[in-house]
Design a protein around this motif. Structure first.
Motif, mmCIF file in Angstrom:
data_model
loop_
_atom_site.group_PDB
_atom_site.id
_atom_site.type_symbol
_atom_site.label_atom_id
_atom_site.label_comp_id
_atom_site.label_asym_id
_atom_site.label_seq_id
_atom_site.Cartn_x
_atom_site.Cartn_y
_atom_site.Cartn_z
ATOM 1 N N MET A 246 0.825 -1.197 0.000
ATOM 2 C CA MET A 246 0.000 0.000 0.000
ATOM 3 C C MET A 246 0.865 1.255 0.000
ATOM 4 S SD MET A 246 -3.152 -0.840 2.483
ATOM 5 C CE MET A 246 -4.496 -1.780 1.851
ATOM 6 N N ASP A 247 2.030 1.151 0.644
ATOM 7 C CA ASP A 247 2.963 2.271 0.674
ATOM 8 C C ASP A 247 4.124 1.983 -0.272
ATOM 9 O OD1 ASP A 247 1.563 3.676 2.639
ATOM 10 O OD2 ASP A 247 2.605 2.635 4.258
ATOM 11 N N GLN A 248 4.741 3.018 -0.746
ATOM 12 C CA GLN A 248 5.927 2.879 -1.583
ATOM 13 C C GLN A 248 7.160 2.839 -0.685
ATOM 14 O OE1 GLN A 248 6.289 2.488 -4.921
ATOM 15 N NE2 GLN A 248 4.066 2.349 -5.066
ATOM 16 N N PRO A 249 8.116 1.980 -0.986
ATOM 17 C CA PRO A 249 9.332 1.929 -0.156
ATOM 18 C C PRO A 249 10.161 3.200 -0.351
ATOM 19 C CG PRO A 249 9.578 0.527 -2.082
ATOM 20 C CD PRO A 249 8.157 1.022 -2.084
ATOM 21 N N THR A 250 10.861 3.582 0.699
ATOM 22 C CA THR A 250 11.731 4.758 0.611
ATOM 23 C C THR A 250 13.043 4.417 -0.078
ATOM 24 O OG1 THR A 250 12.502 4.276 2.845
ATOM 25 C CG2 THR A 250 10.751 5.926 2.615
ATOM 26 N N GLU A 251 13.391 3.129 -0.074
ATOM 27 C CA GLU A 251 14.594 2.685 -0.780
ATOM 28 C C GLU A 251 14.472 1.197 -1.084
ATOM 29 O OE1 GLU A 251 18.039 1.813 2.232
ATOM 30 O OE2 GLU A 251 17.164 3.764 2.747
ATOM 31 N N GLY A 252 15.239 0.719 -2.016
ATOM 32 C CA GLY A 252 15.246 -0.689 -2.368
ATOM 33 C C GLY A 252 14.076 -1.089 -3.248
ATOM 34 N N LYS A 253 13.875 -2.398 -3.354
ATOM 35 C CA LYS A 253 12.815 -2.956 -4.185
ATOM 36 C C LYS A 253 11.987 -3.926 -3.348
ATOM 37 C CE LYS A 253 15.634 -3.033 -8.378
ATOM 38 N NZ LYS A 253 16.187 -3.901 -9.427
ATOM 39 N N VAL A 254 10.742 -4.099 -3.744
ATOM 40 C CA VAL A 254 9.883 -5.099 -3.128
ATOM 41 C C VAL A 254 9.507 -6.105 -4.206
ATOM 42 C CG1 VAL A 254 7.693 -5.556 -1.956
ATOM 43 C CG2 VAL A 254 8.965 -3.459 -1.448
ATOM 44 N N LEU A 255 9.928 -7.354 -4.001
ATOM 45 C CA LEU A 255 9.619 -8.434 -4.933
ATOM 46 C C LEU A 255 8.673 -9.410 -4.251
ATOM 47 C CD1 LEU A 255 13.237 -9.131 -6.170
ATOM 48 C CD2 LEU A 255 11.431 -8.047 -7.491
ATOM 49 N N ILE A 256 7.579 -9.738 -4.911
ATOM 50 C CA ILE A 256 6.636 -10.731 -4.413
ATOM 51 C C ILE A 256 6.380 -11.717 -5.533
ATOM 52 C CG2 ILE A 256 4.318 -11.169 -3.510
ATOM 53 C CD1 ILE A 256 4.358 -8.350 -2.309
ATOM 54 N N ASP A 257 6.737 -12.957 -5.284
ATOM 55 C CA ASP A 257 6.550 -14.022 -6.271
ATOM 56 C C ASP A 257 7.191 -13.653 -7.612
ATOM 57 O OD1 ASP A 257 5.699 -16.568 -6.971
ATOM 58 O OD2 ASP A 257 3.698 -15.901 -7.571
ATOM 59 N N GLY A 258 8.373 -13.035 -7.531
ATOM 60 C CA GLY A 258 9.120 -12.671 -8.725
ATOM 61 C C GLY A 258 8.675 -11.386 -9.396
ATOM 62 N N LYS A 259 7.635 -10.741 -8.862
ATOM 63 C CA LYS A 259 7.141 -9.489 -9.447
ATOM 64 C C LYS A 259 7.636 -8.317 -8.620
ATOM 65 C CE LYS A 259 2.933 -11.803 -10.834
ATOM 66 N NZ LYS A 259 1.673 -12.244 -10.275
ATOM 67 N N GLU A 260 8.182 -7.336 -9.295
ATOM 68 C CA GLU A 260 8.653 -6.146 -8.588
ATOM 69 C C GLU A 260 7.470 -5.199 -8.381
ATOM 70 O OE1 GLU A 260 11.673 -2.380 -8.877
ATOM 71 O OE2 GLU A 260 12.087 -4.097 -10.181
ATOM 72 N N VAL A 261 6.828 -5.322 -7.238
ATOM 73 C CA VAL A 261 5.641 -4.519 -6.963
ATOM 74 C C VAL A 261 5.987 -3.066 -6.652
ATOM 75 C CG1 VAL A 261 4.233 -6.474 -6.239
ATOM 76 C CG2 VAL A 261 5.531 -5.224 -4.538
ATOM 77 N N SER A 262 7.207 -2.812 -6.240
ATOM 78 C CA SER A 262 7.600 -1.442 -5.898
ATOM 79 C C SER A 262 7.684 -0.536 -7.125
ATOM 80 C CB SER A 262 8.933 -1.436 -5.145
ATOM 81 O OG SER A 262 9.918 -2.163 -5.852
ATOM 82 N N SER A 263 7.720 -1.107 -8.323
ATOM 83 C CA SER A 263 7.774 -0.281 -9.529
ATOM 84 C C SER A 263 6.420 -0.219 -10.257
ATOM 85 C CB SER A 263 8.844 -0.819 -10.486
ATOM 86 O OG SER A 263 8.467 -2.097 -10.965
ATOM 87 N N MET A 264 5.385 -0.835 -9.673
ATOM 88 C CA MET A 264 4.069 -0.840 -10.316
ATOM 89 C C MET A 264 3.382 0.508 -10.153
ATOM 90 S SD MET A 264 2.460 -4.510 -9.245
ATOM 91 C CE MET A 264 3.172 -6.045 -9.782
ATOM 92 N N ASN A 265 2.578 0.882 -11.163
ATOM 93 C CA ASN A 265 1.776 2.098 -11.041
ATOM 94 C C ASN A 265 0.526 1.800 -10.215
ATOM 95 O OD1 ASN A 265 -0.327 1.048 -12.733
ATOM 96 N ND2 ASN A 265 0.794 1.712 -14.553
ATOM 97 N N ASP A 266 -0.271 2.810 -9.934
ATOM 98 C CA ASP A 266 -1.429 2.649 -9.064
ATOM 99 C C ASP A 266 -2.393 1.585 -9.572
ATOM 100 O OD1 ASP A 266 -0.509 4.506 -7.253
ATOM 101 O OD2 ASP A 266 -1.745 6.147 -8.022
ATOM 102 N N ARG A 267 -2.660 1.567 -10.866
ATOM 103 C CA ARG A 267 -3.592 0.587 -11.441
ATOM 104 C C ARG A 267 -3.034 -0.835 -11.323
ATOM 105 N NH1 ARG A 267 -8.682 -0.614 -12.164
ATOM 106 N NH2 ARG A 267 -8.811 -2.347 -13.602
ATOM 107 N N GLN A 268 -1.761 -1.000 -11.609
ATOM 108 C CA GLN A 268 -1.130 -2.320 -11.498
ATOM 109 C C GLN A 268 -1.135 -2.802 -10.049
ATOM 110 O OE1 GLN A 268 2.546 -1.003 -13.316
ATOM 111 N NE2 GLN A 268 2.215 -2.335 -15.097
ATOM 112 N N LEU A 269 -0.846 -1.893 -9.118
ATOM 113 C CA LEU A 269 -0.871 -2.251 -7.698
ATOM 114 C C LEU A 269 -2.277 -2.651 -7.259
ATOM 115 C CD1 LEU A 269 1.471 0.354 -5.973
ATOM 116 C CD2 LEU A 269 1.688 -2.130 -5.911
ATOM 117 N N SER A 270 -3.260 -1.912 -7.716
ATOM 118 C CA SER A 270 -4.648 -2.229 -7.378
ATOM 119 C C SER A 270 -5.033 -3.609 -7.901
ATOM 120 C CB SER A 270 -5.575 -1.158 -7.956
ATOM 121 O OG SER A 270 -6.911 -1.456 -7.633
ATOM 122 N N ASP A 271 -4.668 -3.906 -9.133
ATOM 123 C CA ASP A 271 -4.948 -5.221 -9.714
ATOM 124 C C ASP A 271 -4.199 -6.319 -8.960
ATOM 125 O OD1 ASP A 271 -6.603 -4.064 -11.608
ATOM 126 O OD2 ASP A 271 -5.098 -4.124 -13.214
#
Length: 178
Positions: A1-26
């Motif tokens: 729900m929040d964007q990281p201040t640094e680094g990347k967030v990977l979940i199941d091989g997907k980099e969610v930290s670089s997703m736009n609002d629509r992609q994050l919502s989906d």
């Protein structure tokens, strides 16, 4: 729900930290089930409708009646949230999260409004989701005994990780102190 201040967030091989609002919502709609501490049920919908709502979000949702039966509330399927106790509302919230059939379930004190007997039932359900369906369950709790039931415990303070420990012999759910 929040964007990281640094680094990347990977979940199941997907980099969610670089997703736009629509992609994050989906992504959240398809992959994550939330069990909120304060239920977040829709007041104008019955217990059944609150759980069945997941069918409009995901294609692979589980049957609402099956989920109500699993949390022991089938007899309350036609009641509105205001007609249910706090513990019953919490179980409806849990049924709704599990009905999405998500890969990840995030629970914020999911047993906080439950008596010990019902709490054990709910914890066993969540444990079965992990063991049988190979989904991830992440719980936030202040109950140290519930943490003893987990495979892995991450202790935090003020938003910082203090320690991560693996439980080689998790405590059986029936032994949780309330």
């Amino acid at each position: 729900m929040d964007q990281p201040t640094e680094g990347k967030v990977l979940i199941d091989g997907k980099e969610v930290s670089s997703m736009n609002d629509r992609q994050l919502s989906d992504f959240r709609a398809d992959e994550i089930g939330f069990i909120f501490q304060f239920y977040n049920l829709i007041p104008r919908l019955t217990a059944y409708e609150n759980v069945a709502l997941t069918r409009s979000i995901v294609k692979h949702a589980k049957d609402a009646d099956e989920m109500l039966e699993a949390v022991g509330l089938m007899e309350h399927r036609d009641k509105f949230p205001s007609q249910l106790s706090g513990g019953e509302q919490q179980r409806i919230s849990i049924a709704r999260a599990l009905a999405k059939n998500p890969k990840i379930i995030l629970g914020d004190e999911p047993t906080g409004a439950l008596d010990s007997e019902t709490g054990v039932i709910v914890l066993k359900m969540l444990q079965n989701v992990c063991k049988e369906q190979h989904h991830t369950v992440i719980l936030v709790t202040h109950n140290a005994d519930i943490a003893k039931c987990a495979d892995k415990v991450i202790r935090m303070k003020n938003g910082k990780i203090l320690e991560i420990t693996e439980n080689e012999h998790p405590l059986p759910m029936e032994e949780v102190e309330w």
